[in-house]
Design an enzyme around this catalytic site. Sequence first.
Site: not given
Ligand code: APR
Length: 184
Positions: A16-17, A30, A38-40, A130-131
């Site tokens: 977890d980052i 976003n 997700g990570v956001d 998600v993307y």
């Molecule tokens: N720590 C590190 N990495 C994480 C964590 C965490 N706590 N939680 C999820 N991830 C990883 C996911 O497993 C994935 O490999 O982050 C990576 C990116 O996934 P997303 O968070 O879905 O990001 P992204 O694909 O760029 O989509 C962005 O998702 O949450 C929304 O607001 C955000 O609309 C934006 C979109």
Amino acid sequence: MQVHIEQVLLEVIEGDITRWQGDYIVNAANSGLYGGGGVDGAIHRAGGRRIAEECAAIRQRQGKVLPGDAALTSAGSLPFRGIIHTVGPIWKGGSANETAVLAECYSTSLNLACAEGAQSIAFPNIGTGVYNFPKSAAAQIAVTSVVRFIREKTAANMPLKRIAFVCFEPDNAAIYRELLESCR
Ligand code: APR
């Protein structure tokens, strides 16, 4: 798993980052900086309301953050010097400039971190949730962009000493380990 490129330590960490230790973490945000899943979601939950308030102020001041671009906030209650919110490309099959935009996410974030005098930074696997960016291709772009950035900087304007790829999913960690192995 660690490897040195010039004087910079690159490492792959599984987890977890928000639990990483260092100066700046990058968020996969976003364009509206509205927070999400997700990570956001993990960063906003762990850092508290102040991050969302600062994101709202950025939105008011400059409007959307374009894909490939980045914006800086504090880390709220997290123990970092700040959070760099970058916006990845939404995967549309590969013909919508996704590769170049993802590479830009890394270079923009690194430039921002260097301007802040960061000694360390951690990236999540931008775009691969998600993307929907394909994981292997995204990892290849991430590592290539970071290595190129390090090689192009002169020692005098390169404060970074440590760059981490923090992989939440074990399959991503395996992909990054293999890529960094090939940088040795
Ligand atoms: N720590 C590190 N990495 C994480 C964590 C965490 N706590 N939680 C999820 N991830 C990883 C996911 O497993 C994935 O490999 O982050 C990576 C990116 O996934 P997303 O968070 O879905 O990001 P992204 O694909 O760029 O989509 C962005 O998702 O949450 C929304 O607001 C955000 O609309 C934006 C979109």
